[in-house]
Enzyme design. Structure first.
Site, PDB file in Angstrom:
ATOM      1  N   PRO A   9       0.786  -1.231   0.000  1.00  0.00           N
ATOM      2  CA  PRO A   9       0.000   0.000   0.000  1.00  0.00           C
ATOM      3  C   PRO A   9       0.824   1.290   0.000  1.00  0.00           C
ATOM      4  O   PRO A   9       1.862   1.366   0.642  1.00  0.00           O
ATOM      5  CB  PRO A   9      -0.823  -0.097   1.295  1.00  0.00           C
ATOM      6  N   ASN A  10       0.307   2.234  -0.738  1.00  0.00           N
ATOM      7  CA  ASN A  10       0.838   3.598  -0.836  1.00  0.00           C
ATOM      8  C   ASN A  10       2.108   3.718  -1.672  1.00  0.00           C
ATOM      9  O   ASN A  10       2.584   4.830  -1.910  1.00  0.00           O
ATOM     10  CB  ASN A  10       1.055   4.218   0.561  1.00  0.00           C
ATOM     11  N   ARG A  17       4.439  11.111  -2.186  1.00  0.00           N
ATOM     12  CA  ARG A  17       4.378  10.691  -0.798  1.00  0.00           C
ATOM     13  C   ARG A  17       5.696  10.983  -0.056  1.00  0.00           C
ATOM     14  O   ARG A  17       6.749  10.484  -0.460  1.00  0.00           O
ATOM     15  CB  ARG A  17       4.144   9.186  -0.854  1.00  0.00           C
ATOM     16  N   TYR A  22      11.015   9.051   0.833  1.00  0.00           N
ATOM     17  CA  TYR A  22      10.934   8.108  -0.292  1.00  0.00           C
ATOM     18  C   TYR A  22      11.469   8.652  -1.615  1.00  0.00           C
ATOM     19  O   TYR A  22      11.524   7.915  -2.595  1.00  0.00           O
ATOM     20  CB  TYR A  22       9.485   7.634  -0.465  1.00  0.00           C
ATOM     21  N   ASN A  73       8.033  -5.821  -1.246  1.00  0.00           N
ATOM     22  CA  ASN A  73       8.018  -4.677  -0.336  1.00  0.00           C
ATOM     23  C   ASN A  73       6.576  -4.567   0.146  1.00  0.00           C
ATOM     24  O   ASN A  73       5.735  -3.957  -0.524  1.00  0.00           O
ATOM     25  CB  ASN A  73       8.447  -3.396  -1.051  1.00  0.00           C
ATOM     26  N   ALA A  76       3.364  -0.889   4.512  1.00  0.00           N
ATOM     27  CA  ALA A  76       2.857  -0.887   5.896  1.00  0.00           C
ATOM     28  C   ALA A  76       2.466  -2.282   6.377  1.00  0.00           C
ATOM     29  O   ALA A  76       2.542  -2.579   7.577  1.00  0.00           O
ATOM     30  CB  ALA A  76       1.668   0.060   6.009  1.00  0.00           C
ATOM     31  N   GLU A  97      12.921  -9.559   1.025  1.00  0.00           N
ATOM     32  CA  GLU A  97      12.169  -8.367   1.433  1.00  0.00           C
ATOM     33  C   GLU A  97      12.967  -7.109   1.063  1.00  0.00           C
ATOM     34  O   GLU A  97      14.190  -7.089   1.224  1.00  0.00           O
ATOM     35  CB  GLU A  97      11.999  -8.455   2.961  1.00  0.00           C
ATOM     36  N   HIS A  99      12.839  -2.683   1.374  1.00  0.00           N
ATOM     37  CA  HIS A  99      12.233  -1.412   1.786  1.00  0.00           C
ATOM     38  C   HIS A  99      13.067  -0.280   1.225  1.00  0.00           C
ATOM     39  O   HIS A  99      14.307  -0.329   1.290  1.00  0.00           O
ATOM     40  CB  HIS A  99      12.169  -1.293   3.314  1.00  0.00           C
ATOM     41  N   ARG A 106      13.745   4.258  11.824  1.00  0.00           N
ATOM     42  CA  ARG A 106      12.532   5.065  11.895  1.00  0.00           C
ATOM     43  C   ARG A 106      11.773   4.745  13.196  1.00  0.00           C
ATOM     44  O   ARG A 106      12.384   4.417  14.193  1.00  0.00           O
ATOM     45  CB  ARG A 106      11.692   4.843  10.635  1.00  0.00           C
TER      46      ARG A 106
END
Ligand code: DQA
Length: 142
Positions: A9-10, A17, A22, A73, A76, A97, A99, A106
């Protein structure tokens, strides 16, 4: 080799964003980067994005028999989704994975990765390059 590249998502909002985190590149730029990487490595990449957990779960399930490996990825859903973890375990394909941001630096809740528990490696904080590193690693391991 067929690699299914899943984005959660997103990630369709890349470029708009939180650019401080990002960057300014768009999701279309990311897809082009992954497709160029696939061509360089001589593999096929099926790049998808969804804002829906169930759709990601279905795509992982469908990868059985149609893909040789998964780069994911989960965005969230990384930090919340046991369903995505279980789907990755169910199909038992090699999975890595990715990111874009350094999730370890973070908020504390981003340090937990359920999906990562079914992945052999994680690339985080490398921006788009993380996807290339993941794909290279899957090709070497094949
Ligand atoms: C992300 C990190 C996640 O914590 C966040 O929810 C995202 C993107 C990344 O690529 O850095 O949406 O997966």
């Amino acid at each position: 080799m067929r690699i299914l590249v899943l984005n959660g998502p997103n990630l369709n909002m890349l470029g708009v964003r939180e650019p401080d985190i990002y960057g300014r590149h768009t999701y279309a730029d990311l897809v082009a980067f992954i497709e160029e990487t696939a061509e360089r490595l001589g593999v096929m990449a099926d790049v998808r994005q969804s804002n829906h957990e169930g759709e990601l779960v279905e795509w992982i399930q469908q990868a059985m028999g149609t893909a040789d490996a998964i780069v994911i990825n989960p965005a969230a859903y990384t930090h919340t989704s046991v369903a995505i973890l279980d789907a990755l375990k169910a199909v038992a394909l090699p999975a890595i994975e990715v990111h874009l941001s350094d999730v370890s630096a973070r908020e504390p809740f981003r340090r937990i990765s359920y999906a990562g528990m079914a992945c052999s490696e994680t690339y985080a904080g490398l921006g788009f390059d993380g996807y290339a590193r993941a794909m290279e690693s899957l090709v070497v391991k094949k």
